[in-house]
Design a protein around this motif. Structure first.
Motif, mmCIF file in Angstrom:
data_model
loop_
_atom_site.group_PDB
_atom_site.id
_atom_site.type_symbol
_atom_site.label_atom_id
_atom_site.label_comp_id
_atom_site.label_asym_id
_atom_site.label_seq_id
_atom_site.Cartn_x
_atom_site.Cartn_y
_atom_site.Cartn_z
ATOM 1 N N CYS A 1 0.918 -1.266 0.058
ATOM 2 C CA CYS A 1 -0.095 -0.070 -0.041
ATOM 3 C C CYS A 1 0.838 1.284 0.186
ATOM 4 O O CYS A 1 0.645 2.049 -0.870
ATOM 5 N N ARG A 2 1.957 1.226 0.818
ATOM 6 C CA ARG A 2 2.912 2.297 0.904
ATOM 7 C C ARG A 2 3.318 2.760 -0.360
ATOM 8 O O ARG A 2 3.538 3.671 -1.197
ATOM 9 N N GLY A 3 3.858 1.375 -1.117
ATOM 10 C CA GLY A 3 4.525 1.329 -2.393
ATOM 11 C C GLY A 3 3.754 2.181 -3.406
ATOM 12 O O GLY A 3 3.999 2.862 -4.241
ATOM 13 N N ILE A 4 2.421 1.536 -3.644
ATOM 14 C CA ILE A 4 1.391 1.890 -4.615
ATOM 15 C C ILE A 4 0.811 3.511 -4.451
ATOM 16 O O ILE A 4 0.894 4.160 -5.101
ATOM 17 N N ASP A 5 0.909 3.870 -3.112
ATOM 18 C CA ASP A 5 0.330 5.230 -2.834
ATOM 19 C C ASP A 5 1.436 6.222 -2.955
ATOM 20 O O ASP A 5 1.103 7.526 -3.409
ATOM 21 N N ARG A 6 2.765 5.896 -2.687
ATOM 22 C CA ARG A 6 3.811 6.803 -2.705
ATOM 23 C C ARG A 6 4.915 6.815 -3.740
ATOM 24 O O ARG A 6 5.865 7.464 -3.852
ATOM 25 N N ALA A 7 4.180 5.782 -4.674
ATOM 26 C CA ALA A 7 5.228 5.773 -6.191
ATOM 27 C C ALA A 7 6.621 5.284 -5.579
ATOM 28 O O ALA A 7 7.658 5.747 -5.923
ATOM 29 N N ASP A 8 6.704 4.519 -4.488
ATOM 30 C CA ASP A 8 8.010 3.695 -3.736
ATOM 31 C C ASP A 8 8.134 2.305 -4.453
ATOM 32 O O ASP A 8 7.768 1.250 -4.250
ATOM 33 N N GLU A 9 9.218 2.644 -5.529
ATOM 34 C CA GLU A 9 9.544 1.332 -6.278
ATOM 35 C C GLU A 9 9.864 0.328 -5.230
ATOM 36 O O GLU A 9 9.883 -0.922 -5.466
ATOM 37 N N ALA A 10 10.883 0.437 -4.237
ATOM 38 C CA ALA A 10 11.561 -0.440 -3.544
ATOM 39 C C ALA A 10 10.612 -1.047 -2.495
ATOM 40 O O ALA A 10 10.712 -2.416 -2.486
ATOM 41 N N ALA A 11 9.499 -0.371 -2.068
ATOM 42 C CA ALA A 11 8.517 -0.988 -1.159
ATOM 43 C C ALA A 11 7.560 -1.957 -2.080
ATOM 44 O O ALA A 11 7.180 -2.867 -1.732
ATOM 45 N N LEU A 12 7.364 -1.522 -3.383
ATOM 46 C CA LEU A 12 6.583 -2.197 -4.295
ATOM 47 C C LEU A 12 7.407 -3.473 -4.403
ATOM 48 O O LEU A 12 6.648 -4.555 -4.283
ATOM 49 N N ARG A 13 8.557 -3.633 -5.045
ATOM 50 C CA ARG A 13 9.240 -4.531 -5.239
ATOM 51 C C ARG A 13 9.414 -5.539 -4.174
ATOM 52 O O ARG A 13 9.499 -6.736 -4.055
ATOM 53 N N ILE B 1 4.724 -3.462 -11.534
ATOM 54 C CA ILE B 1 5.397 -2.389 -11.153
ATOM 55 C C ILE B 1 5.694 -1.222 -12.110
ATOM 56 O O ILE B 1 5.396 -0.332 -11.781
ATOM 57 N N ARG B 2 6.162 -1.699 -13.201
ATOM 58 C CA ARG B 2 6.496 -0.526 -14.253
ATOM 59 C C ARG B 2 5.167 -0.142 -14.890
ATOM 60 O O ARG B 2 5.267 1.301 -14.976
ATOM 61 N N PHE B 3 4.220 -0.710 -14.756
ATOM 62 C CA PHE B 3 2.927 -0.212 -15.307
ATOM 63 C C PHE B 3 2.138 0.958 -14.270
ATOM 64 O O PHE B 3 1.896 2.054 -14.575
ATOM 65 N N ALA B 4 2.560 0.726 -12.935
ATOM 66 C CA ALA B 4 2.016 1.398 -11.874
ATOM 67 C C ALA B 4 2.866 2.729 -11.960
ATOM 68 O O ALA B 4 2.463 3.888 -11.591
ATOM 69 N N LEU B 5 4.391 2.329 -11.923
ATOM 70 C CA LEU B 5 4.945 3.700 -11.905
ATOM 71 C C LEU B 5 4.880 4.522 -12.930
ATOM 72 O O LEU B 5 5.123 6.019 -12.744
ATOM 73 N N ALA B 6 4.455 4.227 -14.237
ATOM 74 C CA ALA B 6 4.330 4.973 -15.352
ATOM 75 C C ALA B 6 3.075 5.856 -14.869
ATOM 76 O O ALA B 6 2.875 7.182 -15.374
ATOM 77 N N VAL B 7 2.141 5.411 -14.152
ATOM 78 C CA VAL B 7 0.897 6.102 -13.729
ATOM 79 C C VAL B 7 1.117 7.120 -13.034
ATOM 80 O O VAL B 7 0.811 8.167 -13.245
ATOM 81 N N PHE B 8 2.311 7.066 -12.137
ATOM 82 C CA PHE B 8 2.490 7.949 -11.047
ATOM 83 C C PHE B 8 3.392 9.141 -11.802
ATOM 84 O O PHE B 8 3.222 10.256 -11.149
ATOM 85 N N GLU B 9 3.822 8.918 -12.948
ATOM 86 C CA GLU B 9 4.253 9.972 -13.790
ATOM 87 C C GLU B 9 3.233 11.033 -14.146
ATOM 88 O O GLU B 9 3.596 12.288 -14.460
ATOM 89 N N THR B 10 1.923 10.726 -13.772
ATOM 90 C CA THR B 10 0.990 11.810 -14.182
ATOM 91 C C THR B 10 0.598 12.471 -13.257
ATOM 92 O O THR B 10 -0.295 13.514 -13.410
ATOM 93 N N GLY B 11 1.149 12.262 -11.992
ATOM 94 C CA GLY B 11 0.945 13.173 -10.714
ATOM 95 C C GLY B 11 -0.325 12.608 -10.132
ATOM 96 O O GLY B 11 -1.183 13.622 -9.578
ATOM 97 N N PRO B 12 -0.844 11.489 -10.001
ATOM 98 C CA PRO B 12 -1.974 11.116 -9.380
ATOM 99 C C PRO B 12 -1.910 11.323 -7.786
ATOM 100 O O PRO B 12 -1.027 11.477 -7.294
ATOM 101 N N ARG B 13 -3.128 11.097 -7.446
ATOM 102 C CA ARG B 13 -3.387 11.121 -5.918
ATOM 103 C C ARG B 13 -3.966 9.914 -5.547
ATOM 104 O O ARG B 13 -4.985 9.498 -6.049
ATOM 105 N N ASN B 14 -3.264 8.921 -4.625
ATOM 106 C CA ASN B 14 -3.999 7.190 -4.550
ATOM 107 C C ASN B 14 -3.778 7.338 -2.951
ATOM 108 O O ASN B 14 -2.920 7.780 -2.015
ATOM 109 N N ILE B 15 -4.855 6.534 -2.328
ATOM 110 C CA ILE B 15 -4.902 6.124 -1.155
ATOM 111 C C ILE B 15 -5.721 4.706 -1.005
ATOM 112 O O ILE B 15 -6.571 4.396 -1.568
ATOM 113 N N HIS B 16 -4.820 3.901 -0.460
ATOM 114 C CA HIS B 16 -5.308 2.590 -0.414
ATOM 115 C C HIS B 16 -5.509 2.008 1.192
ATOM 116 O O HIS B 16 -4.341 2.159 1.732
#
Length: 179
Positions: A23-35, A57-72
């Motif tokens: 959840c932290r990885g997906i919400d904060r665009a934290d690649e290390a946490a996701l991996r 993970i690469r798909f999700a990180l590309a979404v973060f480049e758009t500046g989204p706001r997520n909360i899981h």
């Protein structure tokens, strides 16, 4: 309490910790946490994406480049051990996602569902080996029309991607908690 029960409780906590890292990885665009939440050979069926965890993970990180706001948020974690090294885990999630669509228009979606995971313990670590996301609720919402600075007002700081979120400064303070 016998040793087997202590090991089971420790394993349950390690699985929960892995879910929270995701959840932290997906919400904060934290690649290390996701991996760190997936095994390198893991598979992920996320609806919009189906394939290797690395690809997700690469798909999700590309979404973060758009500046989204997520909360899981994760709740109702049900863990069933198949063996000492495998467990099936069903965890309910609520996710609020806001960001631009392909045309640049800001969209906001409330998603609810379940992560149906196969966890494996390898070299003493529990991580996701297989994930299927089951969607139980999807609601398109009207995003706020005002800028974040106006919407949040004096409520500061606001969440940010890695490494700018305030949570990452905590580890740099040198504060240690006795265990």
């Amino acid at each position: 309490m016998d040793q087997e029960k202590i090991i089971e409780l420790t394993d349950r906590e390690a699985i929960r910790d892995c879910l929270y890292r995701y959840c932290r990885g997906i919400d904060r665009a934290d690649e290390a946490a996701l991996r760190s939440s997936y095994w390198p050979d893991a598979q992920d069926n996320h609806g919009a994406y189906c394939g290797s965890a690395d690809g997700f993970i690469r798909f999700a990180l590309a979404v973060f480049e758009t500046g989204p706001r997520n909360i899981h948020q994760i709740t109702n974690i049900l863990i069933k051990f198949i063996s000492r090294a495998e467990a099936t885990v069903e965890s309910y999630f609520t996710a609020l996602q806001r960001g631009p669509d392909n045309d640049g228009e800001i969209r906001q979606t409330l998603l609810c569902g379940r992560y149906c995971d196969l966890f494996q313990k390898r070299e003493g670590q529990w991580r996701i080996a297989e994930r299927t996301v089951v969607y139980d609720w999807c609601e398109e919402q009207t995003p706020p029309a005002v800028a974040e600075a106006e919407r949040f007002g004096p409520r500061r700081p606001i969440g940010a991607p890695y490494p700018h979120d305030p949570v990452y400064a905590l580890g740099k303070r040198g504060v240690h908690v006795a265990v």
